[in-house]
Scaffold this active site. Structure first.
Site, PDB file in Angstrom:
ATOM      1  N   ARG A  33       6.301 -15.843   1.595  1.00 15.79           N
ATOM      2  CA  ARG A  33       5.560 -16.925   0.948  1.00 15.79           C
ATOM      3  C   ARG A  33       6.026 -18.241   1.544  1.00 15.79           C
ATOM      4  O   ARG A  33       7.047 -18.773   1.178  1.00 15.79           O
ATOM      5  CB  ARG A  33       5.729 -16.910  -0.572  1.00 15.79           C
ATOM      6  CG  ARG A  33       4.816 -17.924  -1.265  1.00 15.79           C
ATOM      7  CD  ARG A  33       4.750 -17.748  -2.757  1.00 15.79           C
ATOM      8  NE  ARG A  33       4.142 -16.493  -3.159  1.00 15.79           N
ATOM      9  CZ  ARG A  33       2.827 -16.260  -3.168  1.00 15.79           C
ATOM     10  NH1 ARG A  33       1.977 -17.201  -2.829  1.00 15.79           N
ATOM     11  NH2 ARG A  33       2.366 -15.103  -3.535  1.00 15.79           N
ATOM     12  N   GLU A  85       3.186 -24.291  -1.459  1.00 19.01           N
ATOM     13  CA  GLU A  85       3.516 -23.191  -2.370  1.00 19.01           C
ATOM     14  C   GLU A  85       4.552 -23.593  -3.407  1.00 19.01           C
ATOM     15  O   GLU A  85       4.781 -22.871  -4.379  1.00 19.01           O
ATOM     16  CB  GLU A  85       4.008 -21.966  -1.591  1.00 19.01           C
ATOM     17  CG  GLU A  85       2.951 -21.320  -0.697  1.00 19.01           C
ATOM     18  CD  GLU A  85       1.933 -20.476  -1.476  1.00 19.01           C
ATOM     19  OE1 GLU A  85       2.019 -20.410  -2.718  1.00 19.01           O
ATOM     20  OE2 GLU A  85       1.038 -19.902  -0.818  1.00 19.01           O
ATOM     21  N   ASN A 144      -6.455  -9.220   2.296  1.00 20.85           N
ATOM     22  CA  ASN A 144      -7.524  -8.883   1.354  1.00 20.85           C
ATOM     23  C   ASN A 144      -8.844  -8.790   2.082  1.00 20.85           C
ATOM     24  O   ASN A 144      -8.932  -9.061   3.286  1.00 20.85           O
ATOM     25  CB  ASN A 144      -7.575  -9.893   0.213  1.00 20.85           C
ATOM     26  CG  ASN A 144      -7.714 -11.299   0.712  1.00 20.85           C
ATOM     27  OD1 ASN A 144      -8.259 -11.543   1.785  1.00 20.85           O
ATOM     28  ND2 ASN A 144      -7.227 -12.249  -0.044  1.00 20.85           N
ATOM     29  N   GLU A 146      -8.586 -14.799  10.450  1.00 19.60           N
ATOM     30  CA  GLU A 146      -9.588 -14.660   9.404  1.00 19.60           C
ATOM     31  C   GLU A 146     -10.937 -14.253   9.977  1.00 19.60           C
ATOM     32  O   GLU A 146     -11.667 -15.069  10.528  1.00 19.60           O
ATOM     33  CB  GLU A 146      -9.748 -15.907   8.543  1.00 19.60           C
ATOM     34  CG  GLU A 146     -10.729 -15.550   7.415  1.00 19.60           C
ATOM     35  CD  GLU A 146     -10.692 -16.413   6.188  1.00 19.60           C
ATOM     36  OE1 GLU A 146     -10.043 -17.466   6.208  1.00 19.60           O
ATOM     37  OE2 GLU A 146     -11.344 -16.027   5.207  1.00 19.60           O
ATOM     38  N   ARG A 157       2.826 -11.653   6.568  1.00 15.79           N
ATOM     39  CA  ARG A 157       2.898 -10.621   5.509  1.00 15.79           C
ATOM     40  C   ARG A 157       2.888  -9.207   6.106  1.00 15.79           C
ATOM     41  O   ARG A 157       3.567  -8.320   5.612  1.00 15.79           O
ATOM     42  CB  ARG A 157       1.750 -10.807   4.534  1.00 15.79           C
ATOM     43  CG  ARG A 157       1.798 -12.144   3.804  1.00 15.79           C
ATOM     44  CD  ARG A 157       2.208 -11.980   2.372  1.00 15.79           C
ATOM     45  NE  ARG A 157       2.362 -13.257   1.713  1.00 15.79           N
ATOM     46  CZ  ARG A 157       1.662 -13.650   0.644  1.00 15.79           C
ATOM     47  NH1 ARG A 157       0.740 -12.846   0.136  1.00 15.79           N
ATOM     48  NH2 ARG A 157       1.888 -14.814   0.078  1.00 15.79           N
ATOM     49  N   CYS A 195     -15.208 -12.313   3.879  1.00 15.72           N
ATOM     50  CA  CYS A 195     -14.115 -12.544   4.825  1.00 15.72           C
ATOM     51  C   CYS A 195     -12.962 -11.617   4.483  1.00 15.72           C
ATOM     52  O   CYS A 195     -12.906 -11.047   3.399  1.00 15.72           O
ATOM     53  CB  CYS A 195     -13.676 -13.993   4.775  1.00 15.72           C
ATOM     54  SG  CYS A 195     -13.097 -14.517   3.160  1.00 15.72           S
ATOM     55  N   ASP A 245      -7.551  -6.250  -2.684  1.00 16.58           N
ATOM     56  CA  ASP A 245      -6.240  -6.666  -2.196  1.00 16.58           C
ATOM     57  C   ASP A 245      -5.532  -5.460  -1.586  1.00 16.58           C
ATOM     58  O   ASP A 245      -5.653  -4.344  -2.099  1.00 16.58           O
ATOM     59  CB  ASP A 245      -5.368  -7.181  -3.355  1.00 16.58           C
ATOM     60  CG  ASP A 245      -5.568  -8.670  -3.612  1.00 16.58           C
ATOM     61  OD1 ASP A 245      -6.371  -9.305  -2.892  1.00 16.58           O
ATOM     62  OD2 ASP A 245      -4.916  -9.195  -4.538  1.00 16.58           O
ATOM     63  N   GLU A 280       1.033  -8.624  -1.620  1.00 14.93           N
ATOM     64  CA  GLU A 280      -0.328  -8.637  -1.073  1.00 14.93           C
ATOM     65  C   GLU A 280      -0.223  -9.075   0.380  1.00 14.93           C
ATOM     66  O   GLU A 280       0.246 -10.165   0.665  1.00 14.93           O
ATOM     67  CB  GLU A 280      -1.217  -9.631  -1.843  1.00 14.93           C
ATOM     68  CG  GLU A 280      -2.589  -9.776  -1.198  1.00 14.93           C
ATOM     69  CD  GLU A 280      -3.369 -11.005  -1.668  1.00 14.93           C
ATOM     70  OE1 GLU A 280      -3.224 -11.410  -2.828  1.00 14.93           O
ATOM     71  OE2 GLU A 280      -4.119 -11.549  -0.830  1.00 14.93           O
ATOM     72  N   ARG A 308      -0.210 -24.305   3.127  1.00 14.81           N
ATOM     73  CA  ARG A 308      -0.355 -24.311   1.667  1.00 14.81           C
ATOM     74  C   ARG A 308       0.897 -24.851   1.014  1.00 14.81           C
ATOM     75  O   ARG A 308       1.999 -24.491   1.413  1.00 14.81           O
ATOM     76  CB  ARG A 308      -0.602 -22.890   1.143  1.00 14.81           C
ATOM     77  CG  ARG A 308      -1.873 -22.324   1.692  1.00 14.81           C
ATOM     78  CD  ARG A 308      -2.201 -20.989   1.069  1.00 14.81           C
ATOM     79  NE  ARG A 308      -3.425 -20.489   1.662  1.00 14.81           N
ATOM     80  CZ  ARG A 308      -4.043 -19.391   1.275  1.00 14.81           C
ATOM     81  NH1 ARG A 308      -3.551 -18.674   0.281  1.00 14.81           N
ATOM     82  NH2 ARG A 308      -5.153 -19.015   1.869  1.00 14.81           N
ATOM     83  N   CYS A 325     -12.112 -19.584   6.557  1.00 16.20           N
ATOM     84  CA  CYS A 325     -13.540 -19.330   6.314  1.00 16.20           C
ATOM     85  C   CYS A 325     -14.354 -20.582   5.958  1.00 16.20           C
ATOM     86  O   CYS A 325     -15.496 -20.699   6.394  1.00 16.20           O
ATOM     87  CB  CYS A 325     -13.759 -18.190   5.334  1.00 16.20           C
ATOM     88  SG  CYS A 325     -13.123 -18.474   3.686  1.00 16.20           S
TER      89      CYS A 325
HETATM   90  P1  ATP Z   1      -1.099 -14.870  -3.072  1.00 19.52           P
HETATM   91  O1  ATP Z   1      -1.741 -14.329  -4.309  1.00 19.52           O
HETATM   92  O2  ATP Z   1       0.005 -14.017  -2.532  1.00 19.52           O
HETATM   93  O3  ATP Z   1      -0.734 -16.315  -3.208  1.00 19.52           O
HETATM   94  P2  ATP Z   1      -3.608 -15.600  -2.035  1.00 19.52           P
HETATM   95  O4  ATP Z   1      -4.491 -14.901  -2.984  1.00 19.52           O
HETATM   96  O5  ATP Z   1      -3.330 -17.029  -2.219  1.00 19.52           O
HETATM   97  O6  ATP Z   1      -2.221 -14.807  -1.933  1.00 19.52           O
HETATM   98  P3  ATP Z   1      -5.537 -15.624   0.019  1.00 19.52           P
HETATM   99  O7  ATP Z   1      -5.925 -17.021  -0.176  1.00 19.52           O
HETATM  100  O8  ATP Z   1      -6.446 -14.577  -0.454  1.00 19.52           O
HETATM  101  O9  ATP Z   1      -4.099 -15.333  -0.567  1.00 19.52           O
HETATM  102  O10 ATP Z   1      -5.161 -15.446   1.558  1.00 19.52           O
HETATM  103  C1  ATP Z   1      -5.307 -14.241   2.247  1.00 19.52           C
HETATM  104  C2  ATP Z   1      -4.031 -13.786   2.909  1.00 19.52           C
HETATM  105  O11 ATP Z   1      -3.252 -14.855   3.425  1.00 19.52           O
HETATM  106  C3  ATP Z   1      -3.086 -13.086   1.958  1.00 19.52           C
HETATM  107  O12 ATP Z   1      -3.478 -11.772   1.752  1.00 19.52           O
HETATM  108  C4  ATP Z   1      -1.802 -13.182   2.717  1.00 19.52           C
HETATM  109  O13 ATP Z   1      -1.771 -12.218   3.751  1.00 19.52           O
HETATM  110  C5  ATP Z   1      -1.879 -14.527   3.368  1.00 19.52           C
HETATM  111  N1  ATP Z   1      -1.143 -15.545   2.611  1.00 19.52           N
HETATM  112  C6  ATP Z   1      -1.586 -16.276   1.573  1.00 19.52           C
HETATM  113  N2  ATP Z   1      -0.657 -17.151   1.149  1.00 19.52           N
HETATM  114  C7  ATP Z   1       0.409 -16.979   1.970  1.00 19.52           C
HETATM  115  C8  ATP Z   1       1.691 -17.590   2.067  1.00 19.52           C
HETATM  116  N3  ATP Z   1       2.049 -18.569   1.255  1.00 19.52           N
HETATM  117  N4  ATP Z   1       2.544 -17.179   3.030  1.00 19.52           N
HETATM  118  C9  ATP Z   1       2.182 -16.203   3.874  1.00 19.52           C
HETATM  119  N5  ATP Z   1       0.999 -15.581   3.842  1.00 19.52           N
HETATM  120  C10 ATP Z   1       0.103 -15.954   2.906  1.00 19.52           C
HETATM  121 ZN    ZN Z   2     -11.915 -16.505   3.437  1.00 18.54          ZN
HETATM  122 MG    MG Z   3      -1.764 -18.046  -3.194  1.00 14.28          MG
END
Ligand code: ATP
Ligand code: ZN
Ligand code: MG
Length: 504
Positions: free
Chosen positions: A346, A337, A438, A354, A470, A463, A417, A435, A335, A305
């Site tokens: 994850r 992680e 969202n 998106e 996931r 968004c 979520d 999750e 990311r 986004c």
């Molecule tokens: P989380 O709380 O699980 O870390 P987030 O709040 O960081 O998620 P958002 O930034 O809102 O996630 O991203 C939206 C979507 O992207 C999530 O709902 C999920 O489907 C996906 N997502 C986010 N982080 C990951 C990841 N590390 N691996 C796989 N999918 C991910």
């Molecule tokens: Zn977004």
């Molecule tokens: Mg996260």
């Protein structure tokens, strides 16, 4: 105590006649500046001023407002007047000391500080922050207000840290008997569907897993996005720092980005030593490499986004283009992680669609209902998942230490979520659900930040991040890897499946 700014105005040369000659101009201009900037905000006064050579020192106090705007107005007019009378200009400004008084809503539990020279004293809830040695940029760009805001935010965050994230159930799950109790990633590794990638937190999806991921993508497009009129865009994978400054991601998540560096040169001669070292050692000459690349110049896509908003920045959308509904599935999310990595759910690199929407508040609230309807259809009728939705604190509010509203009538802006039960993690009640996507309405936060406008009225945006890994993990964790356990609606999309690979 009042706010108090001690400043120096450096002139291009010492004015003729010294302090005495300057007195009437300084008094008049100071009064004019106070009138313009402070009189409607609690007033203020010049405590003292002096002239030493070309340096005019001045101290301004204001009981309520912060008087740096007064200094700027004063020095601009002083430059005009001295320029006309004596051909003297203002070279620069600085503030050796700027005392700021404010009341704290919450008291700090441990000492707080900010990374610019300062002292901070507290007397009950009354804070006195003295910024030291501010240059002209700091004065013009209002570091004073930002510094106060940062301190307040850091203190608010202390009281927020450790508290559970705000979470309240919206849509209760329909219980479904799980067909599978294993960790789907482990199961996929055993069946050679996936292999842990060559670098951290990444996976190679073989034909079977890739087919499933793309099936999820098709379902999202054909059942949710296309019926609602979303149109595809293709965006770059690198996000600029400017973009992430505007969205707030840069201050919020610097430890979760993968950063981009560039070669300082593409001239083979510059790289000769590096190339020779590789040939001899057959290893990576990391020190030499570090010397040959720049510092970070951009960030790998974290979420799509921000760059979608960049695309629209500075534009005015015609009423007949609203609501604007677009989605990107080209940029891959990256990311860092770290310790949180687990299986395919994850990962450090994932595939996400998106969708981003812009429109009037009414249009977006109506769109959210239609998106929810389509999502419910997919998760109930096609994937047949055990899933639920919750109202949670959106990330940008979390960073600011604000929590989501408890009042259902206030739930206009914010995040929903979507979570799925992963039976391998434990019971429904006792385990953490995943999750898998969202859905947010963020109000005018980003349209303002990127100056995106409509012909008339308010423009909001939002968004909904559809995480394909996931979706896949949620589905496989409940239904298993065998087609027999899959619901008919999904089989219609997924079949025929590619032949499984067998390695010897
Ligand atoms: P989380 O709380 O699980 O870390 P987030 O709040 O960081 O998620 P958002 O930034 O809102 O996630 O991203 C939206 C979507 O992207 C999530 O709902 C999920 O489907 C996906 N997502 C986010 N982080 C990951 C990841 N590390 N691996 C796989 N999918 C991910
Ligand atoms: Zn977004
Ligand atoms: Mg996260």
């Amino acid at each position: 105590m009042p706010n108090r700014l001690r400043a120096e105005v450096l002139l291009s040369s010492a004015p003729e006649g010294g302090r005495a000659a300057l007195e009437p101009i300084v008094t008049a201009l100071a009064n004019e500046a106070i009138e313009k900037t402070l009189n409607r905000r609690g007033g203020g006064r010049v405590v003292e001023w002096e002239l030493a050579g070309p340096t005019l020192s001045i101290t301004i106090e204001a009981p309520e407002a912060r008087p740096h705007g007064t200094l700027l107005a004063f020095s601009r007019r002083l430059g005009e007047e001295l320029g006309r009378a004596q051909k003297i200009g203002v070279r620069s400004l600085r503030a050796p000391e700027y005392r700021l008084e404010f009341i704290l809503a919450v008291l700090p539990t441990t000492p707080v500080s900010i990374p610019i020279p300062h002292t901070l004293t507290l007397d009950g809830d009354r804070a006195t922050l003295t910024l030291l040695d501010l240059d002209e940029t700091a004065l013009r760009e209002n570091w004073a207000d930002r510094a106060v805001k940062l301190l307040e935010e850091k203190i608010r965050r202390q009281s927020y840290a450790g508290k559970e994230q705000y979470w309240t159930l919206l849509r209760a799950p329909i219980a479904r008997e799980p067909k599978f109790l294993q960790d789907p990633t482990e199961a996929m590794i055993k069946r050679q569907w996936v292999r842990g990638g060559p670098t951290k937190g990444k996976w190679f999806l073989g034909p079977s897993a890739a087919h499933l991921l793309r099936t999820m993508e098709r379902i999202a497009r054909e059942e949710v996005l296309l019926p609602l009129g979303f149109r595809e865009v293709v965006q770059p994978h690198h996000d600029s720092f400017e973009t992430l400054l505007k969205t707030g991601h840069l201050e919020g998540l610097p430890g979760e980005f993968y950063y981009v560096v560039e070669p300082k040169s593409r001239d083979p001669a510059v790289w000769e030593r590096f190339t020779d070292l590789v040939k001899i050692t057959q290893a990576v000459p990391t020190e030499e490499l570090a010397r040959l690349v720049t510092g970070p110049t951009a960030v790998l896509c974290y979420a799509q986004c921000p760059t979608t908003y960049w695309w629209l920045s500075g534009r005015t959308l015609a009423t007949d283009s609203l609501p604007l509904l677009v989605f990107d599935r080209a940029a891959v999310s990256n990311r860092y992680e770290s310790g949180g990595r687990h299986g395919l759910e994850r990962v450090d690199e994932f595939h996400r669609i998106e969708p981003v929407y812009l429109g009037t508040p009414e249009q977006l609230v109506a769109l959210r209902e239609r998106l929810l309807e389509r999502y419910i259809h997919v998760f109930d009728k096609i994937l047949e998942l055990e899933w639920r939705t919750a109202w949670v604190t959106p990330f940008f509010m979390q960073q600011a230490g604000v929590i989501a509203s408890d009042d259902p009538h206030q739930r206009i802006q914010g995040t929903i979520d979507f979570e799925a039960w992963l039976p391998y993690r434990g019971t429904r009640e006792g385990s953490e659900w995943l999750e898998f996507q969202n859905l947010s309405i963020v109000g005018d936060k980003y349209t303002k930040a990127f100056t995106i406008k409509t012909q008339k009225g308010e423009l909001w945006s939002g968004c909904t991040g559809i995480g394909l890994e996931r979706w896949m993990v949620a589905f496989l964790a409940q239904k298993g890897l065998d087609v027999d356990g899959w619901p008919d609606g999904f089989r219609r999309y997924a079949e025929p499946l590619p032949n499984e690979l067998h390695f010897l």
